[in-house]
Structure formats: C-alpha cells, structure tokens
Write an enzyme that holds these catalytic residues in place. Structure first.
Site, PDB file in Angstrom:
ATOM      1  CB  SER A 115      45.478  -9.081   7.987  1.00  0.00           C
ATOM      2  OG  SER A 115      44.335  -9.452   7.795  1.00  0.00           O
ATOM      3  CB  CYS A 116      42.195  -5.339   5.506  1.00  0.00           C
ATOM      4  SG  CYS A 116      41.586  -4.230   6.622  1.00  0.00           S
TER       5      CYS A 116
END
Length: 264
Positions: A115-116
């Site tokens: 997700s980063c």
C-alpha cells in the site's frame, strides 16, 4: 455576468461565512474536476490515477513515455477514454507489440508493491533506477524564464477558473510559451504536456519546461526521461530533486518568481 463553463471544472453552490461578522452569503464557485482514471494498456490493468479527465490522449501518451513503456511516440497506437457507471474513467491504451515486454515486466513488479507503493528492495531499486544523462543543451537566459513565468498565468484557463489546478508549459529558449496543459495533479499536468509535445512533433530537448509546482524527485525524473535540458518550477525543490538533477545533467531552476529565481 454569466461565466462560460470551463472544461475540467464543475460549478458548485456554497455558503460563505465571514470572521468579521458580515452576513453570510450564497455563491457559486468552479471546482477543478478530480476523478479516478483506470489505465489499461494492451488489455492489462496497469494503474489507477487521480486526475482531471481532460486531454486524456495527451495524458496516455505522456504517461507511457514517462513510465518508459515506450521509447518513442510511434510505438503509441491509440487511446480511448470513456466514463464508467461506477464513477471515474477507463482509459484504454494500445501500444505496438514492441512495447509489450516492458509493460509485462512493470506490471509484474507492481504485483509485489504494498500500500505504501514502495515496498520491497526490488521496488526501491526501480524508483531510484539510473537514467540516461540529459545530452540536449539550450541557451536560456534568466530574462526568458521571467518572461515565461509572467505569461503562464494568463494561459491557465482551468487555474484561473478554480485556483486549484497545476499547469505545465513547454517554452522556447526565448521564453515563448508554446503549449500548456493543466490538471489537479502536478505529475499529471507534466505527463499531459509531454504527450501533447510528442503529438505536435515538438522535441522536448529544444525547449524548457515550466511547472506551477514545487520541484519533487518525480518531476525531475520525468524531465530527465523526456530529455529536457532545463526544468523550471515556481516553488522550491526537494533535496532529492536537486541531487538527481545534478546527477543526470538536468539544469534546474526553482522558486521562479516575477523578480527572482534560484538556479541549482
């Protein structure tokens, strides 16, 4: 006076309140459109970007060039954009077969991203991958930069209507602004400009780029990939942006105001 609608903006009703106790008032204000745009390339879902849904063919071409999915505009075959019922847009891009290999490899790498967006050593290496040095050189005096910066505001149609859109401009060495593209995202505005320049047959290496944004690493990377000899931004640069510009032969000017500028 009735204002003409501006592409990429929508009119909204608001109620304005004042700190000094004046009576509240109703007003209408144009807002810049922001929508999810799903980019599908040769049938492969590649990315979903938040952008203003204008100049999407320019955006598609510039995005493919910046992502290094293609080496030149002649490998870009078509782009079809359509709104979807769930909200947002689908942008279907078709590249020549020669662009399929890097596309498949980049899509494979994206499967490992968390997700980063930068999870995993392999992904970090991709972000900071070495790029070819910028070899193009043009003679641009500070007076030309001031001229372009002072002119750009008059050409920002979406920006004037909403006060909430970034602009990217392609400028001649004499400071003439030749092309302008706008978007809620500074990266998107630059991709649109690069696509528009390629479609118009204008070599980026013979011009400089002016952006109404702070100078981040990603913008420097896009400029280097495009072979731009000079990148100008109206706000400050980050440390990594300056480091990468110097490492790759990109002349960088930031904080370009009406009466001063900083050259790295």
């Amino acid at each position: 006076m009735v204002q003409m609608p501006v592409e990429g903006a929508r009119d909204f009703a608001f109620r304005e309140h004042f700190a000094d106790g004046q009576p509240a008032r109703d007003l209408h204000r144009a807002l810049a459109e922001e929508a999810p745009i799903a980019i599908e390339i040769n049938g492969i879902g590649y990315a979903v970007m938040m952008a203003t849904p204008t100049d999407l063919t320019d955006y598609a071409l510039g995005f493919c060039l910046s992502e290094q999915l293609i080496a030149s505009a002649d490998q870009f075959l078509s782009a079809d954009a359509m709104p979807v019922d769930a909200g947002g847009w689908m942008l279907r891009v078709q590249l020549a077969a020669s662009g399929a290999a890097p596309l498949l490899e980049r899509a494979r790498l994206r499967l490992a991203e968390g997700s980063c967006g930068l999870c995993g050593i392999e992904s970090l290496e991709q972000v900071l991958r070495p790029l070819a040095l910028v070899t193009a050189q043009i003679d641009v005096e500070p007076a030309a930069v001031f001229s372009a910066a002072n002119t750009l505001g008059e050409l920002q149609v979406l920006g004037q209507a909403t006060r909430a859109a970034h602009a990217a401009a392609l400028c001649g060495p004499d400071g003439r602004v030749l092309l302008v593209r706008e978007d809620v995202g500074r990266h998107n505005a630059l991709d649109k400009l690069l696509g528009a320049a390629a479609r118009a047959g204008l070599a980026v290496g013979d011009h400089f780029i002016l952006l109404t944004a702070r100078c981040s690493f990603e913008l420097v990377q896009k400029a280097v990939i495009a072979g731009c000899p000079l990148l100008v931004t109206i706000s400050a640069a980050s440390t990594l942006a300056v480091d990468q510009a110097r490492a790759h032969g990109l002349r960088l000017i930031s904080l370009a105001r009406r009466d001063s500028l900083l050259e790295s």
